[in-house]
Design an enzyme around this catalytic site. Structure first.
Site, mmCIF file in Angstrom:
data_model
loop_
_atom_site.group_PDB
_atom_site.id
_atom_site.type_symbol
_atom_site.label_atom_id
_atom_site.label_comp_id
_atom_site.label_asym_id
_atom_site.label_seq_id
_atom_site.Cartn_x
_atom_site.Cartn_y
_atom_site.Cartn_z
ATOM 1 N N GLY A 73 0.826 -1.210 0.000
ATOM 2 C CA GLY A 73 0.000 0.000 0.000
ATOM 3 C C GLY A 73 0.852 1.248 0.000
ATOM 4 N N ALA A 74 2.000 1.178 -0.676
ATOM 5 C CA ALA A 74 2.992 2.255 -0.592
ATOM 6 C C ALA A 74 2.592 3.506 -1.353
ATOM 7 C CB ALA A 74 4.345 1.757 -1.096
ATOM 8 N N SER A 92 -6.365 -1.492 12.932
ATOM 9 C CA SER A 92 -7.302 -0.369 12.987
ATOM 10 C C SER A 92 -7.938 -0.281 14.356
ATOM 11 C CB SER A 92 -8.401 -0.544 11.927
ATOM 12 O OG SER A 92 -9.438 0.402 12.104
ATOM 13 N N TYR A 136 -14.753 -4.275 6.817
ATOM 14 C CA TYR A 136 -13.482 -3.627 7.154
ATOM 15 C C TYR A 136 -13.075 -3.956 8.584
ATOM 16 C CZ TYR A 136 -9.970 -0.006 7.919
ATOM 17 O OH TYR A 136 -8.809 0.664 8.222
ATOM 18 N N ALA A 137 -14.004 -3.774 9.526
ATOM 19 C CA ALA A 137 -13.683 -4.042 10.933
ATOM 20 C C ALA A 137 -13.311 -5.507 11.132
ATOM 21 C CB ALA A 137 -14.868 -3.662 11.819
ATOM 22 N N ALA A 138 -14.047 -6.403 10.480
ATOM 23 C CA ALA A 138 -13.755 -7.829 10.626
ATOM 24 C C ALA A 138 -12.410 -8.190 10.013
ATOM 25 C CB ALA A 138 -14.871 -8.657 9.987
ATOM 26 N N LYS A 140 -9.777 -6.261 9.690
ATOM 27 C CA LYS A 140 -8.710 -5.749 10.545
ATOM 28 C C LYS A 140 -8.632 -6.530 11.859
ATOM 29 C CE LYS A 140 -7.057 -2.404 7.978
ATOM 30 N NZ LYS A 140 -5.650 -2.363 7.534
ATOM 31 N N GLU A 168 2.041 -7.508 20.118
ATOM 32 C CA GLU A 168 1.348 -6.328 20.641
ATOM 33 C C GLU A 168 0.574 -5.619 19.527
ATOM 34 O OE1 GLU A 168 0.873 -4.797 23.662
ATOM 35 O OE2 GLU A 168 1.634 -6.701 24.421
#
Length: 247
Positions: free
Chosen positions: A13-14, A139, A153-155, A157, A236
């Site tokens: 994703g640069a 995210s 999206y949430a899932a 991430k 982490e």
């Protein structure tokens, strides 16, 4: 304390705001960077800006065969990747009922599958060298269920967060650390273009520090996690949300 050594890094994703910031920071740290995105053209300014330090290549990271073919070529030309920043991601604001199966699969294939495919490609040599760094850009949505982001999206991430834990657990004995960063509302087109002005103002009132995150702040944290002083940190997910979510 250990010193920073020049390494070969790969950033996905640069072409995006965060990806460009990560690429510039890793070059500033002394590394050479392979910059990946769907199209090479938007990344060419990075290569022109830092000649000999940035190699651009285009690929759809959701295509495992194309990715492996490209990586094999890049590995032969530049050597093994020692730092991987899985930054590529696409956003959907659609909640569950509005999310088609095709959209669900596309979001998952880029945000989660691509990170797995690349991690799988680089891990063997990282383990053999007994040194490696993988940093996954997750995210805030993995802890909030997605305040403004959609279900897929949430899932996706959230899956990336669990992938971070799994890879960290299995790779730690080999000197390879795997960590994630969970930014909340970075100044990228996801905020400036895909949220309304009303949504942005509401968020600013709710974020305790009263502003959005800068892409350079994310890049500096990637730099630290990819560096020699973070060898005792693995598994982490570091929050960067201005106090919007605390745990």
């Amino acid at each position: 304390m250990p010193k920073q050594e020049p390494r070969l890094a790969l950033v996905t994703g640069a072409a995006g705001t965060i990806g460009q910031a990560i690429t510039r920071q890793l070059v500033a740290d002394g590394h050479k960077v392979i910059a990946l995105d769907l199209r090479a053209e938007p990344m060419q300014p990075l290569a022109d800006e830092m000649p000999g330090r940035v190699v651009v290549a285009e690929v759809d990271i959701s295509d495992p065969d194309a990715l492996e073919t490209l990586y094999t070529r890049l590995r032969a030309e530049h050597g093994p990747v020692q730092i991987l920043a899985n930054n590529a991601g696409i956003l959907s604001n659609n909640k569950a009922v509005e999310t088609s199966p095709e959209e669900w699969r596309r979001i998952m294939s880029v945000n989660l599958d691509g990170a797995f495919y690349l991690s799988r490609l680089v891990l063997a040599e990282m383990r053999e060298a007994r040194w490696g760094r993988i940093v996954n850009i997750c995210s805030l949505g993995i802890k909030t269920g997605g305040l403004t982001a959609g279900t897929a999206y949430a899932a996706s991430k959230g899956g990336l967060g669990v992938l971070t834990f799994s890879l960290a657990r299995e790779s730690a004995p080999f000197g390879v650390t795997v960590n994630g960063i969970a930014p909340g509302y970075v100044l990228t087109p996801m905020v400036t273009e895909q949220l309304s002005e009303e949504q942005r103002q509401k968020l600013l009132r709710e974020i305790p520090v009263g502003r959005f995150c800068g892409a350079d702040e994310v890049a500096h944290l990637v730099s630290y996690l990819a560096g020699p002083h973070a060898g005792f940190i693995t598994g982490e997910i570091v929050d960067m949300n201005g106090g919007l979510h605390m745990d």
